[in-house]
Write a protein that holds these residues in place. Sequence first.
Motif, PDB file in Angstrom:
ATOM      1  N   HIS A  16     -49.074 -29.351 -62.292  1.00 48.06           N
ATOM      2  CA  HIS A  16     -48.765 -28.030 -62.621  1.00 48.06           C
ATOM      3  C   HIS A  16     -47.468 -27.658 -62.733  1.00 48.06           C
ATOM      4  N   LYS A  17     -46.882 -26.739 -63.502  1.00 46.90           N
ATOM      5  CA  LYS A  17     -45.476 -26.274 -63.683  1.00 46.90           C
ATOM      6  C   LYS A  17     -45.501 -24.904 -63.819  1.00 46.90           C
ATOM      7  N   ASP A  18     -44.286 -24.221 -63.209  1.00 46.70           N
ATOM      8  CA  ASP A  18     -44.255 -22.652 -63.539  1.00 46.70           C
ATOM      9  C   ASP A  18     -43.133 -22.832 -64.830  1.00 46.70           C
ATOM     10  N   ASP A  19     -43.170 -21.767 -65.149  1.00 47.33           N
ATOM     11  CA  ASP A  19     -41.946 -21.278 -66.365  1.00 47.33           C
ATOM     12  C   ASP A  19     -40.751 -22.146 -66.376  1.00 47.33           C
ATOM     13  N   SER A  20     -40.223 -22.123 -65.199  1.00 48.36           N
ATOM     14  CA  SER A  20     -38.976 -22.869 -64.899  1.00 48.36           C
ATOM     15  C   SER A  20     -38.920 -24.314 -64.662  1.00 48.36           C
ATOM     16  N   ASP A  21     -40.230 -24.806 -64.964  1.00 46.81           N
ATOM     17  CA  ASP A  21     -40.530 -26.369 -64.948  1.00 46.81           C
ATOM     18  C   ASP A  21     -40.348 -26.944 -63.490  1.00 46.81           C
TER      19      ASP A  21
END
Length: 290
Positions: free
Chosen positions: A47-52
Motif C-alpha cells: 500500500h502507498k499513500d498519496d505521496s507514494d
Amino acid sequence: MKSTTHRLHTLSAADIPDLIALSDSVGWDYDEAEIRTILSIGTVFGHKDDSDRIVSSAAIIEYEEGLATIGMVIVHSSCRGLGYGRDLMEACMKAVSGDTAIMLIATPDGEPLYQRLGFVTATHIHKFLRRGDTPVVPPAAKAVPYHIASMEEEETDLERVVELDQGALGSRRSLFVQMRKAQAARCLVAKDANGTVVGYGFAVQGPINLIAGPIVARDADMAIQLLCALIQNHDGQVRIDVPDGPEAFLAFLEQNGFQKASRPPVMVANAKSLPQRNGSYFAIGAQIYG
C-alpha cells in the motif's frame, strides 16, 4: 474505515528504499540485495499513500512445481487495524492458481489472520543465532568418500544443485538457486569420489547476520561439515533456520553456541501438507523462501 489515500500497488525496484525503511520500522533486516533477489523471482505488493510512501508489503514467490511461498508481510504501525494485512494476503493468494500449495512461516501477530484465510500448521522452523566469535569446530568427518569444495561455475554443478534442492524442498526452484548463488558470499558443495555434487550450502551476508542456508545434505554429518565450512573465519553473528526433524544437527547447534530464538510455525494453504521432501533439507535460505 480504510483510508482512501492508501492504495494497493505492485512494487518494483524503484520502491526498494521505502521497503528497506518499512522493514527497519519493524526491526527486520531486509537490505537492497535481498529485496532485489525477491523482486527478481517473485511479486511484491504494498500500500502507498498519496505521496507514494509505502506503508505495507507482502511478497509471493511461485516455484516451478505447484508450490509458492509468501513472506515480507509488513504493515506499518500507523496503519494497523485497517485490513491491509488481509488485502496483501488476498492479493498474494490470487496471484497463483487455486491448486498451487502456498506456504509461509508465521509470526505470532500474523498467525490468526493466516488461520482465517485457511492456512494450517504443517511443521515448524527452528531459528538459531550465534553471537560468539570463537570458531565452530566440526567433529571428525565420517570415513565417507566426499570432500567440501567451492561451487564451480560449470553448468553441471548448478544443475546438480538445483536437483538436490528440488528433492529437499519438494519443488523445483532453479531461478531461486541461480539468484541466491549470485547473492551469496560463499557457495560450497560436497562432492563424492567421482566428482558428483551430493550436497550444497550457501551463506549470504545480511546487514546484521551471516545467513547460513540453504544447506542440503545426505546426512547430519555432511550438513555439519558444510555449515562449519560456510561460517569458517566469520567473526560476526550467524543465523540459521532449521526445519523440524534433523535431531543430530539441532543438537550440534545447541552444543556449539547457537541459541534458539524462536520456533515459528510453517503454515500451508490450498493443500493439506507440504510437498513430499526427502529428508535432506537441513537449513532454509531465509523464511521468505520456504
